[in-house]
Design an enzyme around this catalytic site. Structure first.
Site, PDB file in Angstrom:
ATOM      1  CG  HIS A  55      -2.036  -0.963   1.130  1.00 53.98           C
ATOM      2  ND1 HIS A  55      -2.996  -1.080   2.117  1.00 53.98           N
ATOM      3  CD2 HIS A  55      -2.389  -1.853   0.171  1.00 53.98           C
ATOM      4  CE1 HIS A  55      -3.880  -2.010   1.785  1.00 53.98           C
ATOM      5  NE2 HIS A  55      -3.525  -2.489   0.599  1.00 53.98           N
ATOM      6  CD  GLU A  57      -1.967   4.309   3.451  1.00 59.03           C
ATOM      7  OE1 GLU A  57      -3.131   4.556   3.806  1.00 59.03           O
ATOM      8  OE2 GLU A  57      -1.677   3.511   2.525  1.00 59.03           O
ATOM      9  CB  ALA A 168     -15.014   6.723 -40.800  1.00 62.93           C
ATOM     10  CG  LEU A 210      -7.645  -2.129 -28.932  1.00 62.44           C
ATOM     11  CD1 LEU A 210      -8.840  -2.794 -28.270  1.00 62.44           C
ATOM     12  CD2 LEU A 210      -7.971  -0.694 -29.318  1.00 62.44           C
ATOM     13  CD  GLU A 278      -8.675   3.611 -27.884  1.00 60.61           C
ATOM     14  OE1 GLU A 278      -8.548   3.631 -29.114  1.00 60.61           O
ATOM     15  OE2 GLU A 278      -7.806   4.024 -27.103  1.00 60.61           O
ATOM     16  N   GLY A 280     -16.482   1.206 -32.010  1.00 62.62           N
ATOM     17  CA  GLY A 280     -16.880   2.302 -32.869  1.00 62.62           C
ATOM     18  C   GLY A 280     -18.204   2.896 -32.414  1.00 62.62           C
TER      19      GLY A 280
END
Length: 347
Positions: A55, A57, A168, A210, A278, A280
């Site tokens: 973590h 901390e 497009a 991607l 992302e 279409g």
């Protein structure tokens, strides 16, 4: 702000910036940031590590060592109070380090802590200040908080369009509407999520990788998903072929597998805090119609396409009045010749 309040806000901004370093990599834990300050100087800093441990901390305390005694700790989320096989409770670590004060932005919504961490610190004589820069902390830890409150990832929809809202030409040609600066920023956004999704049509036509193609951040490429309401067999076969070295993939660089969702509602089951959509237009419309988009990235290029493919289709809007009041502009900036606008869903 002046005095202590101004200092608290300034140091909490540092903790929030550290929190961003873990975004998209800490699931199932929150991406917490922590900075330890003594005599106006940083003694230690940390952020939640990949996979959720150590973590923030614990990282900051390890760096600070003995300097943590009588120091002030700034943390974006309440220190955890529950013990785990993976490590001790952060509230206990802070007590043992004998810090003087803890400044927290948010109370942990996890029922295992939910106020118990702050209570434990106070019981040990440590001064606690809550609610400092809470809105900023909510923004940087939106994935964890959305999972806690809605049971699903925080969903960002990316749209790269012309001025007249086209993605497009009528032929389907879409590379490239936006310029290199906007595309680089989109890759940075990919590096900040743990899952990314396209619709089946986009997958079939564009064969997107991607991945993250920014120097030094390639290892942060997110898990890939396809939205497909049809039989997954054809999608699976195509994904397997491409991953093995199809025309748009390099198997030596990209060995990640593809998975699919049959509907936007299946997003709840994703093992992720942040999902980036992302494309279409079909996938975008489906998630908007289901009201599952929390954040909108709108990249607009200074071009006009005219007749072409719209960025979204039917989203189930019954009346124009229903469209108002849903989205709040959170940020806007120029990226080369393009413009980015970031909107947040108001719920």
């Amino acid at each position: 702000m002046t005095g202590d309040q101004g200092d608290d806000a300034r140091w909490m901004a540092v903790a929030a910036a550290l929190s961003e370093r873990g975004r998209g990599r800490t699931t199932p834990n929150p991406n917490v940031g922590c900075v330890i300050v003594k005599s106006g100087r940083v003694a230690g800093r940390g952020w939640t590590q990949p996979g959720g441990r150590p973590h923030a901390e614990a990282m900051a305390l390890e760096q600070a060592g003995g300097a943590a005694e009588d120091a002030t700790v700034y943390v974006t989320l309440e220190p955890c109070a529950h013990r785990s096989k993976r490590g001790p409770a952060c509230a206990d670590l802070l007590v043992a380090a004998k810090v003087a004060r803890v400044v927290g932005a948010l109370t942990d919504p996890d029922r295992r802590t939910a106020g118990k961490g702050f209570d434990r610190l106070r019981a040990a004589g440590i001064a606690v200040t809550e609610g400092v820069s809470a809105d900023s902390a909510r923004r940087v830890m939106a994935g964890f908080l959305t999972r806690q409150s809605l049971g699903r990832p925080h969903v960002t929809l990316k749209l790269a369009t012309s001025l007249d809202g086209k993605i497009a030409l009528p032929s389907g040609e879409s590379r490239w509407i936006t310029g290199p600066e906007a595309r680089a920023h989109a890759h940075l956004e990919r590096a900040r999520v743990d899952a990314i999704l396209v619709g089946r049509g986009t997958f079939e036509v564009d064969a997107p990788r991607l991945d993250v193609r920014l120097a030094g951040l390639e290892v942060r490429s997110p898990a890939r998903f396809i939205l497909s309401t049809g039989s997954p067999s054809a999608v699976e076969a195509r994904a397997a072929r491409d991953t093995a070295g199809g025309p748009s993939f390099d198997s030596a660089r990209d060995e990640r597998k593809w998975a699919w969702l049959a509907s936007p509602q299946e997003v709840n089951a994703l093992p992720a805090h942040h999902l980036l959509i992302e494309g279409g237009a079909g996938a975008a419309s489906a998630f908007l119609a289901a009201d599952l988009v929390d954040r909108l990235l709108l990249y607009r290029a200074p071009i006009l396409v005219g007749e072409g493919r719209a960025c979204i289709g039917d989203i189930g809007l019954g009346a124009l009045a229903d469209a108002h009041g849903r989205w709040l502009l959170a940020d806007a900036r120029a990226l080369g010749t393009d413009r980015l606008e970031i909107y947040e869903r108001q719920r």
